[in-house]
Write a protein that holds these residues in place. Structure first.
Motif, PDB file in Angstrom:
ATOM      1  N   VAL A 199      38.093  39.299  56.197  1.00  0.00           N
ATOM      2  CA  VAL A 199      37.432  38.867  54.960  1.00  0.00           C
ATOM      3  C   VAL A 199      37.636  39.899  53.856  1.00  0.00           C
ATOM      4  O   VAL A 199      37.421  41.100  54.061  1.00  0.00           O
ATOM      5  N   ALA A 200      38.041  39.424  52.689  1.00  0.00           N
ATOM      6  CA  ALA A 200      38.043  40.247  51.479  1.00  0.00           C
ATOM      7  C   ALA A 200      36.878  39.781  50.610  1.00  0.00           C
ATOM      8  O   ALA A 200      36.564  38.593  50.575  1.00  0.00           O
ATOM      9  N   ILE A 201      36.233  40.721  49.926  1.00  0.00           N
ATOM     10  CA  ILE A 201      35.062  40.390  49.123  1.00  0.00           C
ATOM     11  C   ILE A 201      35.303  40.750  47.663  1.00  0.00           C
ATOM     12  O   ILE A 201      35.658  41.889  47.341  1.00  0.00           O
ATOM     13  N   ALA A 202      35.113  39.776  46.784  1.00  0.00           N
ATOM     14  CA  ALA A 202      35.077  40.030  45.342  1.00  0.00           C
ATOM     15  C   ALA A 202      33.615  40.129  44.938  1.00  0.00           C
ATOM     16  O   ALA A 202      32.827  39.229  45.228  1.00  0.00           O
ATOM     17  N   GLY A 203      33.250  41.247  44.309  1.00  0.00           N
ATOM     18  CA  GLY A 203      31.850  41.470  43.964  1.00  0.00           C
ATOM     19  C   GLY A 203      31.133  42.348  44.965  1.00  0.00           C
ATOM     20  O   GLY A 203      29.907  42.317  45.057  1.00  0.00           O
ATOM     21  N   ARG A 220      39.156  49.515  51.069  1.00  0.00           N
ATOM     22  CA  ARG A 220      39.994  49.777  49.900  1.00  0.00           C
ATOM     23  C   ARG A 220      39.750  48.718  48.822  1.00  0.00           C
ATOM     24  O   ARG A 220      39.605  47.527  49.116  1.00  0.00           O
ATOM     25  N   ILE A 221      39.698  49.176  47.568  1.00  0.00           N
ATOM     26  CA  ILE A 221      39.522  48.284  46.417  1.00  0.00           C
ATOM     27  C   ILE A 221      40.874  47.992  45.784  1.00  0.00           C
ATOM     28  O   ILE A 221      41.687  48.905  45.583  1.00  0.00           O
ATOM     29  N   ALA A 239      38.933  44.366  52.786  1.00  0.00           N
ATOM     30  CA  ALA A 239      39.279  44.815  51.436  1.00  0.00           C
ATOM     31  C   ALA A 239      38.264  44.311  50.445  1.00  0.00           C
ATOM     32  O   ALA A 239      37.453  43.417  50.734  1.00  0.00           O
ATOM     33  N   ALA A 240      38.310  44.885  49.238  1.00  0.00           N
ATOM     34  CA  ALA A 240      37.475  44.447  48.125  1.00  0.00           C
ATOM     35  C   ALA A 240      38.365  44.140  46.933  1.00  0.00           C
ATOM     36  O   ALA A 240      39.341  44.853  46.675  1.00  0.00           O
ATOM     37  N   LEU A 241      38.031  43.070  46.215  1.00  0.00           N
ATOM     38  CA  LEU A 241      38.743  42.712  44.983  1.00  0.00           C
ATOM     39  C   LEU A 241      37.828  43.013  43.808  1.00  0.00           C
ATOM     40  O   LEU A 241      36.676  42.591  43.786  1.00  0.00           O
ATOM     41  N   ASP A 242      38.342  43.753  42.826  1.00  0.00           N
ATOM     42  CA  ASP A 242      37.530  44.158  41.682  1.00  0.00           C
ATOM     43  C   ASP A 242      38.410  44.154  40.442  1.00  0.00           C
ATOM     44  O   ASP A 242      39.633  44.047  40.537  1.00  0.00           O
ATOM     45  N   TYR A 243      37.780  44.283  39.271  1.00  0.00           N
ATOM     46  CA  TYR A 243      38.556  44.361  38.041  1.00  0.00           C
ATOM     47  C   TYR A 243      38.838  45.812  37.649  1.00  0.00           C
ATOM     48  O   TYR A 243      39.537  46.077  36.667  1.00  0.00           O
ATOM     49  N   LYS A 244      38.307  46.756  38.412  1.00  0.00           N
ATOM     50  CA  LYS A 244      38.570  48.179  38.182  1.00  0.00           C
ATOM     51  C   LYS A 244      38.430  48.939  39.504  1.00  0.00           C
ATOM     52  O   LYS A 244      38.198  48.343  40.552  1.00  0.00           O
ATOM     53  N   TYR A 245      38.634  50.236  39.452  1.00  0.00           N
ATOM     54  CA  TYR A 245      38.558  51.121  40.626  1.00  0.00           C
ATOM     55  C   TYR A 245      39.694  50.887  41.625  1.00  0.00           C
ATOM     56  O   TYR A 245      39.525  51.095  42.826  1.00  0.00           O
ATOM     57  N   ASP A 246      40.852  50.460  41.144  1.00  0.00           N
ATOM     58  CA  ASP A 246      41.979  50.232  42.040  1.00  0.00           C
ATOM     59  C   ASP A 246      42.321  51.503  42.816  1.00  0.00           C
ATOM     60  O   ASP A 246      42.399  52.597  42.240  1.00  0.00           O
ATOM     61  N   GLY A 247      42.516  51.359  44.123  1.00  0.00           N
ATOM     62  CA  GLY A 247      42.895  52.487  44.965  1.00  0.00           C
ATOM     63  C   GLY A 247      41.731  53.310  45.477  1.00  0.00           C
ATOM     64  O   GLY A 247      41.916  54.191  46.317  1.00  0.00           O
TER      65      GLY A 247
END
Length: 267
Positions: free
Chosen positions: A5-9, A56-57, A32-40
């Motif tokens: 599972v990957a989580i956005a939010g 990891r984001i 994993a996490a999906l975000d609009y910032k904090y990549d890596g």
């Protein structure tokens, strides 16, 4: 098989609670996490760190998919992000579970069309609470006999959309069995705009936003000389977790579009 599972939010309160619940559930793993910032960087218990702790984001779903190969994207963000995220996830072959209300009828239609084209799951859950879903189902059953309905939904003051997705979904379910008709006095006079609430398929919905609340709703059904009130209250975000886990598991079994958790439970 372990469901990846990957989580956005994941940085939000709902996201961090979901991450903990998934990590503790048998046969599931947050990858994993999906975000609009904090990549890596890394998300851990609602915080962000540069240390390799937690998950990891990624800011790119394409890159996230290439490196982590998730089975499901659980999206707990907002309608503006949810819609493109779900479309991209299904295009990549990732099942989509959406726990955000506020999507338009047109957007829901497009997600359904893409889900059917790709033969992949897209589950929309305006409310993950099993109790809230039962409240909606019971209200629809009662509306067979008591067709004058008003809904009061109450949420915390950080909620963006009004009326809530749960309230609109409740009205939609009731409308399937309720004979359309005018409620209230035919010559009703409204002296302050919005005093009678929003009109959704002939029913009135009233939205309350106050600090101290989480998620609460009551459906009032009136009859001659009587009133039936069906109410549900969520006091902790943990109340949503059984529904989150159910939707994730069902997404792996149902390669289809599902709008509402009520289609996944028996009552």
């Amino acid at each position: 098989m372990t469901i990846r599972v990957a989580i956005a939010g994941i940085r939000g309160r709902m996201g961090s609670t979901a991450a903990a619940a998934i990590s503790e559930a048998a046969g599931m793993k947050v990858v994993a996490a999906l975000d609009y910032k904090y990549d890596g960087m890394y998300a851990s218990e609602g915080t962000v760190t540069a240390e390799p702790a937690g998950v990891r984001i990624y800011t790119s779903l394409v890159e996230l998919n290439e490196q982590q190969q998730p089975d499901v994207l659980l999206d707990l963000t907002d309608p503006e992000a949810v819609f493109p995220n779900a479309r991209k996830a299904m295009a990549l072959g990732i099942c989509s579970v959406v726990g955000t209300s506020g999507l338009t009828i047109e957007e829901l239609g497009q997600l359904q069309e893409l889900s059917e084209q790709k033969g992949i799951a897209c589950i929309i859950a305006p409310n993950f609470s099993i109790g809230a879903v039962l409240m909606m189902k019971f209200a629809a059953q009662a509306a067979h006999y008591l067709g004058d309905v008003e809904i009061i939904e109450m949420h915390h003051d950080r909620k963006l959309d009004a009326p809530s997705g749960t309230a609109v979904k409740t009205a939609d379910m009731i409308a399937q069995v309720r004979t359309p008709h005018l409620q209230g006095h035919p010559d009703e006079q409204v002296h302050a705009y919005g005093a009678r609430g929003a009109d959704v398929q002939g029913m009135k919905i009233h939205s309350v936003r106050l600090p101290g609340l989480l998620a609460h709703q009551q459906v009032m059904l009136g009859g001659e000389g009587e009133l039936l009130t069906i109410r549900h209250d969520s006091f902790d975000r943990k109340s949503f977790m059984p529904g989150v886990l159910l939707a994730i598991r069902e997404s792996m079994q149902r390669p289809e579009f599902v709008n509402g958790l009520e289609h996944l439970i028996q009552a």
